[in-house]
Design a protein around this motif. Structure first.
Motif: not given
Length: 536
Positions: A102-107, A179-198
């Motif tokens: 299980r995981f969560h997808v985030e755009l 916030s919840q160590p045992d929760a499902a991780p997130r699979l993040v998809f981001a625009d690298p031209l808008k979010l140049d660095a993490l």
């Protein structure tokens, strides 16, 4: 050993705790990676654990952050390889379950035009054949991916989004839920031209990116290439797609780079140039790519008017008050017939074109108000506001002899005559035969006027249009091809003397056929021109 309460808050001790924590998390992530490598069925879950622990280690200790970032990226790539194999389509934000995983997808910071459900591929899995193997990418944190909408026939958010589908290049990674160590991780998809660095903790990690994969994949599934020639001989589908389209999110601070294709062609011809512009940080920061789709069976002046209307419609939607910086400094790039249309968008017509076709002024014609207004717009025009430069590639400014050859005549006779503008001209000619110049009377009355006839070297209106150069203040450059071994210097379609015009800021001739826009030297020359375009 944990520090005692009396000195646990000192900077040195906090650094010791963070280093210890970071090392422990890295050891855990590495253990999960070894387990994943040994496992068959459980490798997806193991790689998710590896990515989560490596991500946590990023914030813990600067000494392990580089190794943690590399391991987190590797683990995310392994996760994507597996989940995209099992679940290639229909990605949307929210909870995903694949087997027991299980995981969560985030755009994140993604274009609003990129509407789920989505198709996703790792960038490294997309062929670069469309760009002759040239891929533009940058290493960094995360995994570059190409993203396309699942339903290409869906209505876009606005009429400037490509009808064939929005494409984007994103970057993916795995994040644990803080916030919840045992929760499902997130699979993040981001625009690298808008979010140049993490930014993670006190550390900053530039995102990996690939600016080539999305367009290359989109070209694989686009219908435009087969519709272009069909549109020349009367096909309706290309006409239904006609208009101006933004290949990226509108930026009010960037200069539009408007690309105009030629006869029987389509915007996909600009793939190599577009790829090169997106791959150059300095040019991508200054220019945004707009491409035009138009039905090339229409006469030359009708095509010019339609492109003017497409630009007007775009600005009404993007900048109705005319206040944005993007309004000034537009660059037109046209190939073949598109180059001639681009030149006419930069010129004052005066009375030259009207007098080449008619013997009397507009007010003397018997015609409906609608027909007369339309014909005046076709034959009388000014430079399009905001255009500061144009680049013409293999453009037959003095006509093309091939339009008068046997193949040219056959194509001319196949090209449709459904244009409403041609019907208006025909009605005026039938009602006012004495007002039409004798050499054009039969052509106008029968409606035998289209893109082929208006490119013939001896066509009277085309001859008059030849003298219309870009207005003062609009710089222009020419690029032409010459095939070796020909008695007359030509690219096989356009003579060299027709492609080169006086007053150009620069003129480049390369050894090439008519597809000079794909030649590496021509692409490099356009990039050079754009880099020097700041003064205009």
């Amino acid at each position: 050993m944990k520090p005692s309460p009396s000195n646990a808050g000192t900077p040195d001790d906090r650094a010791t705790v963070e280093a210890s924590s970071g090392q422990a998390l890295m050891e855990s992530a590495q253990a999960w990676a070894r387990r994943a490598e040994r496992s068959a069925d459980g490798s997806l879950q193991a790689w998710l654990h590896c990515a989560s622990d490596a991500y946590r280690a990023l914030a813990a200790d600067e000494r392990t952050s580089a190794d943690a970032a590399a391991l987190a990226t590797r683990a995310a790539a392994e996760v994507l390889s597996r989940v995209l194999h099992q679940h290639p389509d229909a990605w949307s934000p929210g909870r995903v379950r694949i087997g027991e995983v299980r995981f969560h997808v985030e755009l994140r910071d993604v274009s609003p035009d990129l509407r789920p459900p989505l198709r996703i591929r790792r960038a490294q899995d997309v062929s670069m054949d469309a760009f002759d193997g040239e891929r533009h990418s940058r290493p960094g944190f995360g995994v570059p991916v190409a993203v396309l909408p699942l339903r290409w026939d869906a209505e876009p958010l606005h009429r400037l989004a490509p009808r064939s589908g929005v494409f984007r290049n994103l970057t993916a990674w795995i994040e644990p839920d803080a916030s919840q160590p045992d929760a499902a991780p997130r699979l993040v998809f981001a625009d690298p031209l808008k979010l140049d660095a993490l930014s993670i903790g006190a550390h900053r990690f530039p995102l990996a990116r690939d600016t080539s994969a999305g367009y290359a994949w989109g070209m694989e599934v686009s219908k435009l290439e087969r519709l272009g020639l069909w549109g020349l001989i009367g096909g309706r589908q290309i006409g239904q797609r006609a208009g101006l389209y933004l290949l990226e999110d509108y930026d009010p601070g960037k200069r539009p780079l408007v690309m105009i294709h030629g006869l029987g062609s389509n915007p996909l011809i600009w793939s190599r140039l577009s790829n090169a512009v997106w791959g150059a940080d300095d040019l991508r920061a200054r220019f945004q790519i707009w491409q035009v789709v138009y039905q090339t069976d229409a006469p030359l002046l009708v095509a010019r008017l339609r492109l003017q209307d497409y630009l007007d419609a775009a600005w009404r939607e993007l900048d109705p008050k005319g206040e944005r910086k993007a309004r000034a400094g537009t660059v037109l790039i046209g190939h073949s017939m598109g180059g001639v249309v681009s030149r006419l968008l930069c010129a004052h017509s005066g009375d030259a074109l009207w007098n080449a076709a008619f013997l009397v002024p507009p007010a003397s014609l018997r015609a409906s108000a609608e027909d007369l207004a339309l014909i005046q717009r076709i034959f009388s025009f000014h430079p399009y506001p905001g255009v500061s430069r144009a680049v013409f590639l293999a453009a037959p400014h003095r006509g093309s002899p091939s339009a008068a050859t046997l193949p040219g005549r056959v194509t001319r006779d196949l090209v449709g005559r459904r244009a409403v503008e041609v019907h208006a001209l025909r009605r005026i000619a039938l009602a006012n035969p004495e007002a039409i110049r004798p050499e054009l009377r039969a052509v106008f009355e029968q409606g035998w006027i289209n893109s082929i006839t208006t490119l013939q070297a001896e066509q009277p209106v085309r001859r008059a249009a030849e003298a219309l150069l870009p207005a003062p203040g609009i710089a222009y450059n020419t690029i032409a091809g010459v095939q070796p071994g020909r008695r007359m210097k030509s690219d096989g379609v356009v003579p060299l003397e027709s492609a080169l015009i006086p007053g150009a800021e620069s003129s480049l001739v390369v050894e090439s056929g008519h597809r000079v826009h794909e030649h590496p030297l021509a692409v490099a020359e356009v990039l050079r021109i754009l880099r020097g375009a700041g003064a205009h």
